[in-house]
Motif scaffolding. Structure first.
Motif, PDB file in Angstrom:
ATOM      1  N   ARG A  51      -0.966   6.156  27.667  1.00  0.00           N
ATOM      2  CA  ARG A  51      -1.965   5.396  26.909  1.00  0.00           C
ATOM      3  C   ARG A  51      -2.860   4.588  27.856  1.00  0.00           C
ATOM      4  O   ARG A  51      -2.357   3.956  28.791  1.00  0.00           O
ATOM      5  N   ALA A 104      -1.831   0.909  28.448  1.00  0.00           N
ATOM      6  CA  ALA A 104      -0.492   0.623  28.975  1.00  0.00           C
ATOM      7  C   ALA A 104      -0.556  -0.436  30.071  1.00  0.00           C
ATOM      8  O   ALA A 104      -1.462  -0.437  30.900  1.00  0.00           O
ATOM      9  N   ALA A 154       5.088  -1.213  33.459  1.00  0.00           N
ATOM     10  CA  ALA A 154       5.591   0.164  33.569  1.00  0.00           C
ATOM     11  C   ALA A 154       6.268   0.390  34.916  1.00  0.00           C
ATOM     12  O   ALA A 154       7.336   1.010  34.982  1.00  0.00           O
ATOM     13  N   LEU A 179       9.586  -1.226  34.837  1.00  0.00           N
ATOM     14  CA  LEU A 179      10.522  -0.445  34.034  1.00  0.00           C
ATOM     15  C   LEU A 179      11.050   0.760  34.810  1.00  0.00           C
ATOM     16  O   LEU A 179      12.199   1.161  34.645  1.00  0.00           O
ATOM     17  N   ASP A 216      11.917  10.067  32.054  1.00  0.00           N
ATOM     18  CA  ASP A 216      11.630  10.610  30.718  1.00  0.00           C
ATOM     19  C   ASP A 216      11.587   9.487  29.672  1.00  0.00           C
ATOM     20  O   ASP A 216      10.687   9.453  28.825  1.00  0.00           O
ATOM     21  N   MET A 217      12.551   8.575  29.740  1.00  0.00           N
ATOM     22  CA  MET A 217      12.603   7.494  28.760  1.00  0.00           C
ATOM     23  C   MET A 217      11.387   6.572  28.877  1.00  0.00           C
ATOM     24  O   MET A 217      10.757   6.213  27.876  1.00  0.00           O
ATOM     25  N   VAL A 218      11.059   6.184  30.082  1.00  0.00           N
ATOM     26  CA  VAL A 218       9.904   5.297  30.287  1.00  0.00           C
ATOM     27  C   VAL A 218       8.616   6.001  29.865  1.00  0.00           C
ATOM     28  O   VAL A 218       7.770   5.410  29.179  1.00  0.00           O
ATOM     29  N   ARG A 254       8.201   8.272  27.648  1.00  0.00           N
ATOM     30  CA  ARG A 254       8.110   8.348  26.170  1.00  0.00           C
ATOM     31  C   ARG A 254       7.480   7.078  25.612  1.00  0.00           C
ATOM     32  O   ARG A 254       6.754   7.141  24.614  1.00  0.00           O
ATOM     33  N   THR A 255       7.760   5.943  26.219  1.00  0.00           N
ATOM     34  CA  THR A 255       7.197   4.685  25.709  1.00  0.00           C
ATOM     35  C   THR A 255       5.725   4.523  26.082  1.00  0.00           C
ATOM     36  O   THR A 255       5.024   3.732  25.455  1.00  0.00           O
ATOM     37  N   LEU A 256       5.265   5.272  27.073  1.00  0.00           N
ATOM     38  CA  LEU A 256       3.892   5.127  27.551  1.00  0.00           C
ATOM     39  C   LEU A 256       2.933   6.172  26.981  1.00  0.00           C
ATOM     40  O   LEU A 256       1.727   6.055  27.150  1.00  0.00           O
ATOM     41  N   ARG A 257       3.470   7.179  26.322  1.00  0.00           N
ATOM     42  CA  ARG A 257       2.622   8.266  25.814  1.00  0.00           C
ATOM     43  C   ARG A 257       1.681   7.780  24.715  1.00  0.00           C
ATOM     44  O   ARG A 257       2.036   6.898  23.937  1.00  0.00           O
TER      45      ARG A 257
END
Length: 75
Positions: free
Chosen positions: A30, A33, A38, A41, A67-69, A71-74
């Motif tokens: 995004r 972001a 980020a 994280l 992958d987890m981080v 996913r939160t930034l997409r």
């Protein structure tokens, strides 16, 4: 303390931020972001495991964390 941060921490942080800017340009992150957050994280859990020796640093762990981080930034 600021000098040490500027010499040791900032260059590494900038590399992460540049990569995240590329991901923004590619539509993978995004545009709004918070890149400083980020980077924290992404790097914080590695530092915790390394400094406190709480668990091994494995490729699988790195993949799962990224992958987890991400996913939160997409978008």
């Amino acid at each position: 303390s600021e000098q040490i941060s500027g010499l040791l921490v900032a260059p590494g942080t900038e590399v992460y931020k540049q990569r995240l800017h590329s991901a923004i340009d590619a539509g993978e992150v995004r545009p709004d972001a918070d890149l400083e957050l980020a980077v924290e994280l992404l790097t914080g859990p590695f530092l915790k495991r390394w400094l406190l020796r709480t668990a091994p640093l494995t490729h699988a762990y790195a993949d799962d964390l990224v992958d987890m981080v991400m996913r939160t930034l997409r978008p």
